[in-house]
Scaffold this motif. Structure first.
Motif, PDB file in Angstrom:
ATOM      1  N   GLU A   1     -25.754  -6.833 -25.245  1.00  0.00           N
ATOM      2  CA  GLU A   1     -26.013  -7.870 -26.393  1.00  0.00           C
ATOM      3  C   GLU A   1     -27.628  -7.562 -26.370  1.00  0.00           C
ATOM      4  OE1 GLU A   1     -25.333 -11.877 -27.964  1.00  0.00           O
ATOM      5  OE2 GLU A   1     -26.967 -11.947 -25.975  1.00  0.00           O
ATOM      6  N   GLY A   2     -28.516  -7.502 -25.158  1.00  0.00           N
ATOM      7  CA  GLY A   2     -30.076  -7.357 -25.136  1.00  0.00           C
ATOM      8  C   GLY A   2     -30.371  -5.939 -25.715  1.00  0.00           C
ATOM      9  N   VAL A   3     -29.483  -5.034 -25.683  1.00  0.00           N
ATOM     10  CA  VAL A   3     -29.895  -3.681 -26.367  1.00  0.00           C
ATOM     11  C   VAL A   3     -29.612  -3.563 -27.792  1.00  0.00           C
ATOM     12  CG1 VAL A   3     -29.361  -1.150 -26.244  1.00  0.00           C
ATOM     13  CG2 VAL A   3     -29.854  -2.510 -24.193  1.00  0.00           C
ATOM     14  N   ALA A   4     -28.176  -4.010 -27.942  1.00  0.00           N
ATOM     15  CA  ALA A   4     -27.455  -3.962 -29.338  1.00  0.00           C
ATOM     16  C   ALA A   4     -27.985  -4.842 -30.353  1.00  0.00           C
ATOM     17  CB  ALA A   4     -25.987  -4.226 -29.219  1.00  0.00           C
ATOM     18  N   LEU A   5     -28.311  -6.096 -30.071  1.00  0.00           N
ATOM     19  CA  LEU A   5     -28.594  -6.918 -31.095  1.00  0.00           C
ATOM     20  C   LEU A   5     -30.020  -6.384 -31.778  1.00  0.00           C
ATOM     21  CD1 LEU A   5     -28.133  -9.666 -32.654  1.00  0.00           C
ATOM     22  CD2 LEU A   5     -29.388 -10.825 -31.153  1.00  0.00           C
ATOM     23  N   PRO A   6     -30.993  -6.227 -31.168  1.00  0.00           N
ATOM     24  CA  PRO A   6     -32.114  -5.809 -31.818  1.00  0.00           C
ATOM     25  C   PRO A   6     -31.884  -4.409 -32.490  1.00  0.00           C
ATOM     26  CG  PRO A   6     -32.624  -6.131 -29.540  1.00  0.00           C
ATOM     27  CD  PRO A   6     -31.268  -6.325 -29.696  1.00  0.00           C
ATOM     28  N   LEU A   7     -31.109  -3.616 -31.861  1.00  0.00           N
ATOM     29  CA  LEU A   7     -30.971  -2.314 -32.743  1.00  0.00           C
ATOM     30  C   LEU A   7     -30.225  -2.225 -33.834  1.00  0.00           C
ATOM     31  CD1 LEU A   7     -30.737  -0.115 -29.650  1.00  0.00           C
ATOM     32  CD2 LEU A   7     -32.662  -0.503 -30.934  1.00  0.00           C
ATOM     33  N   VAL A   8     -29.433  -3.445 -34.007  1.00  0.00           N
ATOM     34  CA  VAL A   8     -28.697  -3.766 -35.456  1.00  0.00           C
ATOM     35  C   VAL A   8     -29.660  -3.535 -36.447  1.00  0.00           C
ATOM     36  CG1 VAL A   8     -27.636  -5.222 -36.871  1.00  0.00           C
ATOM     37  CG2 VAL A   8     -26.680  -5.096 -34.279  1.00  0.00           C
ATOM     38  N   GLY A   9     -30.862  -4.288 -36.217  1.00  0.00           N
ATOM     39  CA  GLY A   9     -32.000  -4.304 -37.190  1.00  0.00           C
ATOM     40  C   GLY A   9     -33.162  -3.141 -36.855  1.00  0.00           C
ATOM     41  N   THR A  10     -32.971  -2.333 -36.110  1.00  0.00           N
ATOM     42  CA  THR A  10     -33.489  -1.220 -35.741  1.00  0.00           C
ATOM     43  C   THR A  10     -34.953  -1.595 -34.841  1.00  0.00           C
ATOM     44  OG1 THR A  10     -32.997  -0.118 -37.670  1.00  0.00           O
ATOM     45  CG2 THR A  10     -34.532   1.055 -36.230  1.00  0.00           C
ATOM     46  N   ALA A  11     -34.841  -2.780 -34.255  1.00  0.00           N
ATOM     47  CA  ALA A  11     -35.965  -3.280 -33.540  1.00  0.00           C
ATOM     48  C   ALA A  11     -36.015  -2.825 -32.174  1.00  0.00           C
ATOM     49  CB  ALA A  11     -35.905  -4.746 -33.533  1.00  0.00           C
ATOM     50  N   TRP A  12     -36.343  -1.423 -32.003  1.00  0.00           N
ATOM     51  CA  TRP A  12     -36.315  -0.730 -30.838  1.00  0.00           C
ATOM     52  C   TRP A  12     -37.151  -1.221 -29.768  1.00  0.00           C
ATOM     53  CZ3 TRP A  12     -40.579   1.982 -29.461  1.00  0.00           C
ATOM     54  CH2 TRP A  12     -41.464   2.372 -30.464  1.00  0.00           C
ATOM     55  N   ILE A  13     -38.432  -1.699 -30.273  1.00  0.00           N
ATOM     56  CA  ILE A  13     -39.325  -2.344 -29.410  1.00  0.00           C
ATOM     57  C   ILE A  13     -38.758  -3.587 -28.512  1.00  0.00           C
ATOM     58  CG2 ILE A  13     -41.826  -3.274 -29.129  1.00  0.00           C
ATOM     59  CD1 ILE A  13     -42.631  -1.462 -31.467  1.00  0.00           C
ATOM     60  N   THR A  14     -38.324  -4.328 -29.463  1.00  0.00           N
ATOM     61  CA  THR A  14     -37.907  -5.580 -28.732  1.00  0.00           C
ATOM     62  C   THR A  14     -36.660  -5.067 -27.859  1.00  0.00           C
ATOM     63  OG1 THR A  14     -38.238  -6.756 -30.774  1.00  0.00           O
ATOM     64  CG2 THR A  14     -36.536  -7.797 -29.031  1.00  0.00           C
TER      65      THR A  14
ATOM     66  N   LEU B   1     -36.408  -2.372 -26.162  1.00  0.00           N
ATOM     67  CA  LEU B   1     -36.906  -1.697 -25.079  1.00  0.00           C
ATOM     68  C   LEU B   1     -37.468  -2.799 -24.016  1.00  0.00           C
ATOM     69  CD1 LEU B   1     -37.589   0.775 -23.275  1.00  0.00           C
ATOM     70  CD2 LEU B   1     -39.754   1.038 -24.767  1.00  0.00           C
ATOM     71  N   VAL B   2     -38.362  -3.709 -24.531  1.00  0.00           N
ATOM     72  CA  VAL B   2     -39.328  -4.684 -23.777  1.00  0.00           C
ATOM     73  C   VAL B   2     -37.992  -5.604 -23.325  1.00  0.00           C
ATOM     74  CG1 VAL B   2     -40.714  -6.708 -23.987  1.00  0.00           C
ATOM     75  CG2 VAL B   2     -41.268  -4.513 -25.099  1.00  0.00           C
ATOM     76  N   PHE B   3     -36.845  -6.122 -23.896  1.00  0.00           N
ATOM     77  CA  PHE B   3     -36.224  -6.955 -23.405  1.00  0.00           C
ATOM     78  C   PHE B   3     -35.315  -6.350 -22.341  1.00  0.00           C
ATOM     79  CE2 PHE B   3     -31.757  -8.860 -22.977  1.00  0.00           C
ATOM     80  CZ  PHE B   3     -32.113 -10.074 -22.558  1.00  0.00           C
ATOM     81  N   THR B   4     -35.064  -5.306 -22.439  1.00  0.00           N
ATOM     82  CA  THR B   4     -34.105  -4.379 -21.378  1.00  0.00           C
ATOM     83  C   THR B   4     -34.857  -4.300 -19.895  1.00  0.00           C
ATOM     84  OG1 THR B   4     -32.812  -3.256 -23.101  1.00  0.00           O
ATOM     85  CG2 THR B   4     -32.971  -2.209 -20.839  1.00  0.00           C
ATOM     86  N   VAL B   5     -36.105  -3.888 -20.111  1.00  0.00           N
ATOM     87  CA  VAL B   5     -36.852  -3.742 -18.838  1.00  0.00           C
ATOM     88  C   VAL B   5     -37.186  -5.024 -18.379  1.00  0.00           C
ATOM     89  CG1 VAL B   5     -39.320  -3.051 -18.024  1.00  0.00           C
ATOM     90  CG2 VAL B   5     -38.162  -1.623 -19.675  1.00  0.00           C
ATOM     91  N   LEU B   6     -37.651  -6.230 -19.069  1.00  0.00           N
ATOM     92  CA  LEU B   6     -37.779  -7.261 -18.333  1.00  0.00           C
ATOM     93  C   LEU B   6     -36.467  -7.952 -17.708  1.00  0.00           C
ATOM     94  CD1 LEU B   6     -40.599  -8.797 -20.806  1.00  0.00           C
ATOM     95  CD2 LEU B   6     -40.754  -7.841 -18.547  1.00  0.00           C
ATOM     96  N   ASN B   7     -35.319  -7.741 -18.539  1.00  0.00           N
ATOM     97  CA  ASN B   7     -34.012  -8.358 -18.289  1.00  0.00           C
ATOM     98  C   ASN B   7     -33.535  -7.706 -17.210  1.00  0.00           C
ATOM     99  OD1 ASN B   7     -32.139 -10.212 -18.819  1.00  0.00           O
ATOM    100  ND2 ASN B   7     -30.824  -8.201 -19.231  1.00  0.00           N
ATOM    101  N   ALA B   8     -33.897  -6.479 -16.770  1.00  0.00           N
ATOM    102  CA  ALA B   8     -33.446  -5.675 -15.511  1.00  0.00           C
ATOM    103  C   ALA B   8     -34.193  -6.106 -14.371  1.00  0.00           C
ATOM    104  CB  ALA B   8     -33.632  -4.019 -15.764  1.00  0.00           C
ATOM    105  N   ALA B   9     -35.307  -6.371 -14.482  1.00  0.00           N
ATOM    106  CA  ALA B   9     -36.501  -7.203 -13.480  1.00  0.00           C
ATOM    107  C   ALA B   9     -35.465  -8.614 -12.848  1.00  0.00           C
ATOM    108  CB  ALA B   9     -37.758  -7.430 -13.550  1.00  0.00           C
ATOM    109  N   LEU B  10     -35.221  -9.384 -14.311  1.00  0.00           N
ATOM    110  CA  LEU B  10     -34.952 -10.663 -13.973  1.00  0.00           C
ATOM    111  C   LEU B  10     -33.430 -10.610 -13.433  1.00  0.00           C
ATOM    112  CD1 LEU B  10     -35.465 -13.688 -14.371  1.00  0.00           C
ATOM    113  CD2 LEU B  10     -34.493 -13.451 -16.748  1.00  0.00           C
ATOM    114  N   LEU B  11     -32.542  -9.762 -14.066  1.00  0.00           N
ATOM    115  CA  LEU B  11     -31.197  -9.718 -13.383  1.00  0.00           C
ATOM    116  C   LEU B  11     -31.341  -9.406 -11.878  1.00  0.00           C
ATOM    117  CD1 LEU B  11     -29.033  -8.354 -16.278  1.00  0.00           C
ATOM    118  CD2 LEU B  11     -28.869 -10.682 -15.130  1.00  0.00           C
TER     119      LEU B  11
END
Length: 179
Positions: A132-145, A147-157
């Motif tokens: 969801e963290g990758v796909a939801l922003p990309l529905v609207g082409t929000a690639w920066i969000t 990318l940033v969420f994915t990197v931060l979420n990986a550290a948090l997870l």
């Protein structure tokens, strides 16, 4: 309605779903604590709340402020992944029943759950979160969000899963599935 308007509706629907999760989580956490549950991993939980809230606001802000277009070849498959991630999340919630919540609460004496998606994956809910963290922003082409969420979420997870695995190690093994 514009593409950004439809994307806003989608994000708001996900936000409503999150509120429903929080209501259920609060009720289930209270039940777990009443059964003698003990909470683990308190230190990272506030960061998790902030990050997941920022995903929704960041995606909306990027789509509106950067005037992101809807790109059908990207947006439609990402929407399908968002829907699939929600289905996986609710499969996890249904499988765990009263034991599901957004915190790490272990109820002594209850075995690990080995049914539903937990038959196939140790942490299926986190698969849903990552997708969801990758796909939801990309529905609207929000690639920066995305990318940033994915990197931060990986550290948090990394922190979250280690804390959860340590806590889950205190539980008896899951009963073998009946055939």
């Amino acid at each position: 309605m514009s593409a950004a308007g439809w994307f806003t509706v989608l994000v708001l629907l996900v936000g409503v779903e999150r509120v429903a999760e929080l209501v259920l989580s609060t009720r289930n956490a209270a039940w777990s604590m009443a059964q003698g549950g003990r909470e683990y991993g308190l230190g990272h939980f506030p960061a998790m709340v902030v990050l997941h809230t920022a995903l929704l606001f960041g995606a909306l802000a990027e789509v509106w402020l950067a005037d992101r277009p809807f790109v059908p070849w990207l947006g439609w498959p990402m929407l399908a992944i968002v829907v699939a991630s929600q289905a996986l999340r609710w499969w996890c919630i249904g499988t765990l029943g009263r034991r599901w919540n957004t915190r790490i609460i272990i109820v002594p004496g209850l075995p690990l759950v080995g049914g539903g998606p937990y038959r196939f994956l140790r942490h299926p809910n986190y698969v849903a979160v990552v997708l969801e963290g990758v796909a939801l922003p990309l529905v609207g082409t929000a690639w920066i969000t995305a990318l940033v969420f994915t990197v931060l979420n990986a550290a948090l997870l990394t922190v979250r899963i280690r804390a959860e695995d340590r806590a889950l190690a205190l539980l008896p093994a899951a009963p073998a599935p009946s055939r």
